[in-house]
Design a protein around this motif. Structure first.
Motif, PDB file in Angstrom:
ATOM      1  N   GLN A   1     -50.227  11.676  -8.371  1.00 44.07           N
ATOM      2  CA  GLN A   1     -49.136  11.461  -7.255  1.00 44.07           C
ATOM      3  C   GLN A   1     -47.880  11.675  -8.375  1.00 44.07           C
ATOM      4  OE1 GLN A   1     -51.297   9.361  -7.106  1.00 44.07           O
ATOM      5  NE2 GLN A   1     -49.613   7.563  -5.962  1.00 44.07           N
ATOM      6  N   VAL A   2     -46.733  12.489  -7.799  1.00 41.41           N
ATOM      7  CA  VAL A   2     -45.336  12.749  -8.336  1.00 41.41           C
ATOM      8  C   VAL A   2     -44.471  11.099  -7.986  1.00 41.41           C
ATOM      9  CG1 VAL A   2     -42.914  13.556  -9.023  1.00 41.41           C
ATOM     10  CG2 VAL A   2     -45.442  15.238  -8.937  1.00 41.41           C
ATOM     11  N   GLN A   3     -44.775  10.356  -9.516  1.00 48.32           N
ATOM     12  CA  GLN A   3     -43.540   9.365  -9.540  1.00 48.32           C
ATOM     13  C   GLN A   3     -42.188   9.119  -9.970  1.00 48.32           C
ATOM     14  OE1 GLN A   3     -46.277   5.616  -9.817  1.00 48.32           O
ATOM     15  NE2 GLN A   3     -45.630   5.050  -8.023  1.00 48.32           N
ATOM     16  N   LEU A   4     -41.375   8.955  -9.486  1.00 53.72           N
ATOM     17  CA  LEU A   4     -40.193   8.895 -10.297  1.00 53.72           C
ATOM     18  C   LEU A   4     -39.409   7.859 -10.386  1.00 53.72           C
ATOM     19  CD1 LEU A   4     -38.122  12.161  -9.111  1.00 53.72           C
ATOM     20  CD2 LEU A   4     -39.642  11.869 -11.749  1.00 53.72           C
ATOM     21  N   VAL A   5     -39.185   6.690 -10.836  1.00 52.18           N
ATOM     22  CA  VAL A   5     -39.065   5.382 -10.560  1.00 52.18           C
ATOM     23  C   VAL A   5     -37.494   4.937 -12.003  1.00 52.18           C
ATOM     24  CG1 VAL A   5     -39.460   2.443 -11.941  1.00 52.18           C
ATOM     25  CG2 VAL A   5     -41.389   4.737 -11.123  1.00 52.18           C
ATOM     26  N   GLU A   6     -36.433   4.025 -11.561  1.00 51.71           N
ATOM     27  CA  GLU A   6     -34.857   4.805 -12.099  1.00 51.71           C
ATOM     28  C   GLU A   6     -34.627   2.973 -12.090  1.00 51.71           C
ATOM     29  OE1 GLU A   6     -34.200   7.829  -8.215  1.00 51.71           O
ATOM     30  OE2 GLU A   6     -35.264   5.716  -8.594  1.00 51.71           O
ATOM     31  N   SER A   7     -33.814   3.200 -13.246  1.00 47.98           N
ATOM     32  CA  SER A   7     -33.953   2.030 -14.056  1.00 47.98           C
ATOM     33  C   SER A   7     -31.886   1.897 -14.310  1.00 47.98           C
ATOM     34  CB  SER A   7     -34.527   0.693 -14.869  1.00 47.98           C
ATOM     35  OG  SER A   7     -34.828   2.418 -15.653  1.00 47.98           O
ATOM     36  N   GLY A   8     -31.657   0.601 -14.597  1.00 48.17           N
ATOM     37  CA  GLY A   8     -30.563   0.478 -14.979  1.00 48.17           C
ATOM     38  C   GLY A   8     -29.056   0.523 -14.354  1.00 48.17           C
ATOM     39  N   GLY A   9     -29.385   0.678 -13.045  1.00 51.39           N
ATOM     40  CA  GLY A   9     -28.292   0.273 -12.659  1.00 51.39           C
ATOM     41  C   GLY A   9     -27.380  -1.170 -12.666  1.00 51.39           C
ATOM     42  N   GLY A  10     -26.530  -1.711 -11.703  1.00 51.37           N
ATOM     43  CA  GLY A  10     -25.778  -3.287 -11.679  1.00 51.37           C
ATOM     44  C   GLY A  10     -24.156  -2.856 -11.013  1.00 51.37           C
ATOM     45  N   LEU A  11     -23.751  -3.941 -11.700  1.00 51.49           N
ATOM     46  CA  LEU A  11     -22.211  -4.534 -11.170  1.00 51.49           C
ATOM     47  C   LEU A  11     -21.812  -3.530 -12.866  1.00 51.49           C
ATOM     48  CD1 LEU A  11     -20.554  -5.347  -9.535  1.00 51.49           C
ATOM     49  CD2 LEU A  11     -20.283  -7.299 -10.053  1.00 51.49           C
ATOM     50  N   VAL A  12     -20.651  -3.156 -12.458  1.00 52.35           N
ATOM     51  CA  VAL A  12     -19.694  -2.976 -13.809  1.00 52.35           C
ATOM     52  C   VAL A  12     -18.659  -2.665 -13.053  1.00 52.35           C
ATOM     53  CG1 VAL A  12     -20.204  -0.288 -13.438  1.00 52.35           C
ATOM     54  CG2 VAL A  12     -19.416  -1.057 -15.999  1.00 52.35           C
ATOM     55  N   GLN A  13     -17.490  -3.336 -14.156  1.00 52.85           N
ATOM     56  CA  GLN A  13     -15.968  -3.509 -13.797  1.00 52.85           C
ATOM     57  C   GLN A  13     -15.779  -1.982 -14.039  1.00 52.85           C
ATOM     58  OE1 GLN A  13     -14.121  -6.364 -16.571  1.00 52.85           O
ATOM     59  NE2 GLN A  13     -14.694  -7.942 -14.892  1.00 52.85           N
ATOM     60  N   PRO A  14     -14.181  -1.199 -13.226  1.00 52.58           N
ATOM     61  CA  PRO A  14     -13.949  -0.157 -13.856  1.00 52.58           C
ATOM     62  C   PRO A  14     -13.724   0.366 -14.960  1.00 52.58           C
ATOM     63  CG  PRO A  14     -12.466  -0.981 -11.863  1.00 52.58           C
ATOM     64  CD  PRO A  14     -13.795  -1.992 -12.550  1.00 52.58           C
ATOM     65  N   GLY A  15     -13.786   1.108 -15.379  1.00 54.32           N
ATOM     66  CA  GLY A  15     -13.982   1.946 -16.945  1.00 54.32           C
ATOM     67  C   GLY A  15     -14.998   1.297 -17.751  1.00 54.32           C
ATOM     68  N   GLY A  16     -15.916   0.703 -16.606  1.00 56.28           N
ATOM     69  CA  GLY A  16     -17.040   0.526 -18.214  1.00 56.28           C
ATOM     70  C   GLY A  16     -17.539   1.661 -17.844  1.00 56.28           C
ATOM     71  N   SER A  17     -19.279   1.477 -18.736  1.00 53.24           N
ATOM     72  CA  SER A  17     -20.404   2.566 -18.302  1.00 53.24           C
ATOM     73  C   SER A  17     -21.284   1.503 -18.455  1.00 53.24           C
ATOM     74  CB  SER A  17     -20.084   2.589 -20.259  1.00 53.24           C
ATOM     75  OG  SER A  17     -19.072   3.288 -20.847  1.00 53.24           O
ATOM     76  N   LEU A  18     -22.622   2.102 -17.930  1.00 59.57           N
ATOM     77  CA  LEU A  18     -23.761   2.140 -17.674  1.00 59.57           C
ATOM     78  C   LEU A  18     -25.088   3.542 -18.051  1.00 59.57           C
ATOM     79  CD1 LEU A  18     -23.941   1.097 -14.205  1.00 59.57           C
ATOM     80  CD2 LEU A  18     -24.593  -0.245 -16.089  1.00 59.57           C
ATOM     81  N   ARG A  19     -25.740   2.825 -18.212  1.00 55.93           N
ATOM     82  CA  ARG A  19     -26.926   4.431 -18.474  1.00 55.93           C
ATOM     83  C   ARG A  19     -28.109   4.342 -17.698  1.00 55.93           C
ATOM     84  NH1 ARG A  19     -30.617   6.175 -23.872  1.00 55.93           N
ATOM     85  NH2 ARG A  19     -32.190   4.359 -23.784  1.00 55.93           N
ATOM     86  N   LEU A  20     -27.996   4.983 -17.025  1.00 61.53           N
ATOM     87  CA  LEU A  20     -29.012   5.341 -16.364  1.00 61.53           C
ATOM     88  C   LEU A  20     -30.502   5.270 -16.724  1.00 61.53           C
ATOM     89  CD1 LEU A  20     -27.681   5.875 -12.842  1.00 61.53           C
ATOM     90  CD2 LEU A  20     -27.942   3.736 -13.764  1.00 61.53           C
TER      91      LEU A  20
END
Length: 114
Positions: A1-20
């Motif tokens: 079956q189709v599975q999609l698994v996200e990762s990379g979220g979190g707490l970041v300060q304004p102006g910061g960066s994240l990669r999901l």
């Protein structure tokens, strides 16, 4: 079956960066468009960005220039690079693939706060 698994979220300060990241399985990944959506508390889910099988990208107008969607077909993974994050970017971010029907991951929480 189709599975999609996200990762990379979190707490970041304004102006910061994240990669999901979103790892897909159960599909021939390279053949399908992939998307990122988000849902903030009390709001409807909204499109963030989409990337086609050929690599063409499309973004929500309000996010152009700050967010970048990309894909690695060898890894069956789609990414969302988020820069210059703002408190209003706080939401649960969902990976999406549409193959006759919509498939969704469980989401990853992004919180932008000082």
């Amino acid at each position: 079956q189709v599975q999609l698994v996200e990762s990379g979220g979190g707490l970041v300060q304004p102006g910061g960066s994240l990669r999901l990241s979103c790892a897909a399985s159960g599909i021939t990944f390279s053949l399908h468009a992939m998307g990122w959506y988000r849902q903030a508390p009390g709001k409807q889910r909204e499109l963030v960005a989409v990337i086609t099988s050929g690599g063409t990208t499309n973004y929500a107008d309000s996010l152009k220039g700050r967010f970048t969607i990309s894909r690695d077909n060898a890894k069956n993974t789609v990414y969302l690079q988020m820069n210059s994050l703002k408190p209003e970017d706080t939401a649960v971010y969902y990976c999406n693939c549409r193959i006759i029907q919509d498939y969704w991951g469980r989401g990853t929480q992004v919180t932008v706060s000082s």
